[in-house]
Design a protein around this motif. Sequence first.
Motif, short mmCIF file in Angstrom:
data_model
loop_
_atom_site.label_atom_id
_atom_site.label_comp_id
_atom_site.label_asym_id
_atom_site.label_seq_id
_atom_site.Cartn_x
_atom_site.Cartn_y
_atom_site.Cartn_z
N PRO A 70 0.83 -1.22 0.00
CA PRO A 70 0.00 0.00 0.00
C PRO A 70 0.86 1.27 0.00
O PRO A 70 1.85 1.36 0.72
N LEU A 71 0.46 2.22 -0.83
CA LEU A 71 1.05 3.56 -0.85
C LEU A 71 -0.09 4.56 -1.03
O LEU A 71 -1.07 4.26 -1.72
N PRO A 72 0.02 5.74 -0.45
CA PRO A 72 -1.06 6.73 -0.56
C PRO A 72 -1.42 7.04 -2.01
O PRO A 72 -0.54 7.27 -2.84
N LYS A 73 -2.72 7.02 -2.31
CA LYS A 73 -3.28 7.42 -3.60
C LYS A 73 -2.88 6.50 -4.76
O LYS A 73 -3.07 6.85 -5.93
N LEU A 74 -2.30 5.35 -4.46
CA LEU A 74 -1.95 4.40 -5.51
C LEU A 74 -2.67 3.07 -5.23
O LEU A 74 -2.80 2.68 -4.07
N PRO A 75 -3.14 2.41 -6.28
CA PRO A 75 -3.98 1.22 -6.06
C PRO A 75 -3.20 0.04 -5.49
O PRO A 75 -2.03 -0.16 -5.78
N VAL A 76 -3.88 -0.71 -4.64
CA VAL A 76 -3.38 -2.00 -4.16
C VAL A 76 -4.22 -3.07 -4.84
O VAL A 76 -5.44 -3.12 -4.66
N TYR A 77 -3.60 -3.89 -5.65
CA TYR A 77 -4.33 -4.96 -6.34
C TYR A 77 -4.64 -6.08 -5.34
O TYR A 77 -3.81 -6.43 -4.51
N VAL A 78 -5.85 -6.61 -5.44
CA VAL A 78 -6.33 -7.60 -4.49
C VAL A 78 -6.07 -9.00 -5.04
O VAL A 78 -6.55 -9.35 -6.12
N ARG A 79 -5.32 -9.79 -4.27
CA ARG A 79 -5.02 -11.15 -4.73
C ARG A 79 -6.27 -12.02 -4.60
O ARG A 79 -6.86 -12.14 -3.53
N GLN A 80 -6.66 -12.66 -5.70
CA GLN A 80 -7.82 -13.55 -5.71
C GLN A 80 -7.42 -14.98 -5.36
O GLN A 80 -8.14 -15.67 -4.67
#
Length: 228
Positions: A70-80
């Motif tokens: 996680p970083l501010p204002k940048l997307p975190v991709y969700v592992r499926q």
Amino acid sequence: MSAVTRGKIISKFHLLEKKAELLNIEPLEVYLIGGGNLALRGLKSATKDIDIVVLSRGQFSLLQDLLETPLPKLPVYVRQYRSRWDYDLGMSTRYLHPLQGFSLDVFVKRVLNKLYLSESMVSRAEAPEEFSSHELFKVMLVSKEDIFLFKSVTSLERTRDVEDLIALVETGLEYEIIIQELENQLFKDESLRSLVPGMIHRVDLLMKQIGTVKGLIRLKEYLKEISG
């Protein structure tokens, strides 16, 4: 699952380059083999998933950190999910973009336990102009011939899969490259011969859709020769 357009792919990949800079990660090289590749080439208006291949577990780990940190204002991709095995060849993971809803399917060296991203495929891959400035998140497009080969093996015969194969054929392919690559892969892994009947079926399906194509006839003749 939402579709992602060419413009969105470019935008999201630029954000990943920015994120890689902020995380100060080692350079990472990803190879696009499916709908994302076709969209970036302008051969497809949008795609529901982006298929990515990396060449080693180390590169896989870098990509995993890039997507999940996680970083501010940048997307975190969700592992499926992540494949239950944990070794270099064939490991796979699916990620979902948190807002847009499209998926990233990531493979290490081998795709769906079928074809390999070979040295010759890597040598034919090119960096699209849109990402020429990237230094840490490097994007490579495998050749049209190699996309055709991957899709002729992994296609589920959904409408969009057939449309993708037709779009590739209509660009004008060098079928001898496809044949040589398949020969190379069979030489390294004889078990891949089990894929040949399915490839013949898909070539037949294509010719029913678009008519006689000299290169497809040559490819079918070769496939029949090696099918035994």
